[in-house]
Design an enzyme around this catalytic site. Structure first.
Site, short mmCIF file in Angstrom:
data_model
loop_
_atom_site.label_atom_id
_atom_site.label_comp_id
_atom_site.label_asym_id
_atom_site.label_seq_id
_atom_site.Cartn_x
_atom_site.Cartn_y
_atom_site.Cartn_z
N ASP A 32 -12.43 0.76 -0.79
CA ASP A 32 -11.77 -0.52 -1.09
C ASP A 32 -11.32 -1.22 0.18
OD1 ASP A 32 -9.96 -2.32 -2.94
OD2 ASP A 32 -8.63 -1.48 -1.41
N LYS A 33 -10.63 -0.51 1.02
CA LYS A 33 -10.04 -1.18 2.19
C LYS A 33 -11.13 -1.74 3.10
CE LYS A 33 -5.78 1.44 1.78
NZ LYS A 33 -5.15 0.40 0.94
N HIS A 71 -12.57 -4.93 1.54
CA HIS A 71 -11.71 -6.11 1.76
C HIS A 71 -12.05 -6.78 3.09
CE1 HIS A 71 -8.91 -6.15 -1.57
NE2 HIS A 71 -8.66 -4.86 -1.44
N ASP A 111 -11.54 4.40 -4.66
CA ASP A 111 -10.88 3.10 -4.78
C ASP A 111 -11.92 2.00 -4.55
OD1 ASP A 111 -9.17 0.77 -4.46
OD2 ASP A 111 -7.53 2.21 -4.24
N ARG A 118 4.61 -2.41 -5.44
CA ARG A 118 3.91 -1.45 -4.60
C ARG A 118 4.28 -1.57 -3.12
NH1 ARG A 118 -2.40 -3.04 -4.43
NH2 ARG A 118 -2.32 -1.56 -2.71
N GLU A 156 -7.96 10.79 -3.80
CA GLU A 156 -8.41 9.39 -3.69
C GLU A 156 -9.20 9.17 -2.41
OE1 GLU A 156 -6.87 4.77 -3.44
OE2 GLU A 156 -5.74 6.35 -2.43
N ASP A 172 0.70 4.46 -0.55
CA ASP A 172 -0.14 3.38 -1.07
C ASP A 172 -0.17 3.43 -2.60
OD1 ASP A 172 -1.65 1.12 -0.40
OD2 ASP A 172 -3.55 2.21 -0.52
N SER A 229 -4.81 -2.05 -7.39
CA SER A 229 -4.83 -0.58 -7.44
C SER A 229 -3.56 -0.01 -8.06
CB SER A 229 -5.01 0.00 -6.04
OG SER A 229 -6.29 -0.29 -5.57
N HIS A 231 -10.68 -8.09 -5.04
CA HIS A 231 -11.27 -7.22 -6.06
C HIS A 231 -12.05 -8.07 -7.05
CE1 HIS A 231 -7.54 -4.44 -5.45
NE2 HIS A 231 -8.33 -4.48 -4.40
N ASP A 286 -10.89 2.81 -9.65
CA ASP A 286 -9.78 2.08 -10.26
C ASP A 286 -10.19 0.67 -10.64
OD1 ASP A 286 -10.08 1.51 -7.57
OD2 ASP A 286 -7.95 1.65 -7.09
N HIS A 287 -11.04 0.06 -9.82
CA HIS A 287 -11.48 -1.31 -10.07
C HIS A 287 -12.76 -1.55 -9.27
CE1 HIS A 287 -10.11 -2.26 -6.05
NE2 HIS A 287 -8.97 -1.65 -6.33
N THR A 321 -2.28 3.78 -5.11
CA THR A 321 -2.93 4.80 -5.96
C THR A 321 -2.16 6.11 -5.94
OG1 THR A 321 -5.05 3.71 -5.57
CG2 THR A 321 -5.12 5.95 -6.48
ZN LIG Z 1 -8.00 -3.31 -2.76
#
Ligand SMILES: [Zn+2]
Length: 442
Positions: free
Chosen positions: A314-315, A318, A40, A156, A309, A143, A91, A408, A356-357, A145
């Site tokens: 990602d987290k 952030h 992620d 989500r 995943e 979550d 996501s 993101h 994913d991004h 994903t």
């Molecule tokens: Zn994120």
């Protein structure tokens, strides 16, 4: 059997056949497996930052040794206006594209914009065709994903029965309205053979809770690494190893994250990445993946689809925490190394590693190269100057906004695979779904 083998073993006779005979043809006689690993937010910056830290710029991750590469375009639709695109995804819409082959809008979990129509997922199609199926995440399993491979809901954040009552986005899916209920409830009612990750608090306790529904549906709930090691092989598994998301395996010393340049242009002191004691006791991604593959391959002749995943890249990005992102790329790479060995002995296993991004972290000079010109040049964002194992410093910058969490970014993402004959070049996330579906003959 891959195209290379088809052609090689056919010998000279093949040369008399049109070259198109050597394009990829699935061999349906063999058991077929697909493993989709999603980092992620794992963009080129994240991979490079992790490689530099873990093995140095000339070292190689398991990821680097996969023979196939592609770039994957990310398509995000506007929720309200048909034909209008958005350029930075979340996501949920990206996982939906990978899981269903259909682009959607941000926040949607395997549902279409406006119409809210449910989009069938590759997990559902594979299970219906007799494949074993599994989903693993280091996030809460509710979550975006993991949810997008199994559940269908407009938002989500409709994760728990409690969310359903207070979030208007969840209204159509409430059980009282004839809907399938929260993401946790939908996961509990799924056909998955195994679902491993965090998010115990989202499943509640007692009568009517998603946890009770899962147990009634035949899941054995696992809450510790020891539970996983001793999990009954004949049962379906719901692993809820942490209350929320997993704890990252590595953090900045004293909880430090990237910091702003101080008064007079003083750069933050170098930051050391240290092991996080909070992560001890939770199973690693390698352990979960190894257990999952053993569980999914019990019946000879029956293939599987598995999504794994690595969520905290990602987290952590952030919250401007590069050490945790590095540790999470390392976890993905460990699981991948195991899977590549598995695939070597199981010729019809397709491994796809992608993101994913893209995310906020940028690999930058640890002090600006332009400082030598005499001006106090520095990032307007926040920078971590990471103390590397070889004693040097690496600069990681975060500057997508002035808020307390980064956003993101919207570039295309990398893809790595063990089967270059199956996918290459530039494709969209929906195309990746098509490749997986064709590989499984769905
Ligand atoms: Zn994120």
């Amino acid at each position: 059997m891959s195209i290379a083998r088809n052609c090689k073993h056919a010998g000279m006779l093949m040369l008399t056949v049109a070259l198109t005979a050597c394009t990829y043809m699935p061999d349906t006689r063999q058991t077929r497996n697909v493993v989709l690993l999603i980092g992620d937010g794992m963009d080129a910056h994240q991979i490079t930052i992790a490689r530099n830290y873990l093995v140095g710029p000339t070292g190689r991750l398991a990821l680097d040794d996969l023979p196939g590469r592609a770039d994957v375009g990310v398509v995000t639709l506007d929720e309200q206006t048909p034909g209008v695109f958005r350029y930075v995804p979340d996501s949920a819409n990206t996982a939906t594209a990978l899981a269903t082959g259909t682009a959607t809008s941000r926040g949607r979990v395997a549902t279409a914009p406006r119409t809210d129509v449910d989009l069938p997922t590759i997990v559902e199609l594979a299970a219906a065709a007799g494949y074993r199926t599994g989903v693993i995440s280091t996030a809460e399993v509710t979550d975006a994903t993991p949810a997008s491979f199994v559940a269908h809901i407009a938002g989500r954040w409709c994760k728990t029965p409690r969310d359903m009552g207070r979030n208007p986005l969840c209204a159509n899916d409430r059980v009282e309205a004839g809907g399938p209920g929260s993401i946790a409830r939908q996961l509990a009612g799924s056909d998955l053979d195994l679902l491993l990750g965090g998010g115990r608090e989202d499943f509640g306790e007692g009568d009517g809770s998603p946890r009770a529904l899962a147990e009634t549906a035949g899941f054995t709930v696992l809450t510790t690494a020891a539970d996983l090691a001793a999990a009954p092989p004949a049962n379906r598994w719901l692993g809820l190893f942490t209350e929320g998301n997993f704890a990252p395996r590595m953090v900045g010393e004293d909880g430090r994250t990237a910091e702003q340049v101080g008064e007079g242009g003083a750069f933050p002191a170098p930051m050391t990445c240290v092991d996080n004691p909070g992560a001890s006791g939770q199973p690693g991604m390698l352990e979960m993946t190894r257990s999952a593959v053993a569980r999914l391959t019990q019946d000879p002749g029956r293939g599987f689809f598995l999504m794994v995943e690595s969520a905290l890249i990602d987290k952590a990005s952030h919250v401007r925490n590069p050490c945790s992102s590095i540790a999470e790329v390392a976890q993905l790479d460990e699981a991948l190394r195991f899977l590549v060995n598995f695939a070597d002995g199981h010729g019809e296993t397709l491994i796809i590693v992608t993101a994913d991004h893209t995310q906020a972290a940028q690999l930058v000079p640890n002090t600006s190269l332009y400082q030598n010109l005499g001006d106090p040049v520095h990032t307007p964002g926040r920078i971590a100057r990471i103390q590397m194992p070889d004693g040097t410093l690496m600069g990681v910058n975060y500057a997508t906004n002035s808020y307390f969490v980064e956003e993101h970014t919207g570039a295309h993402v990398p893809l790595h695979t063990n089967r270059p004959e199956v996918l290459a070049g530039f494709l969209t996330q929906s195309d990746v779904y098509g490749v997986m579906r064709r590989f499984l003959g769905l």
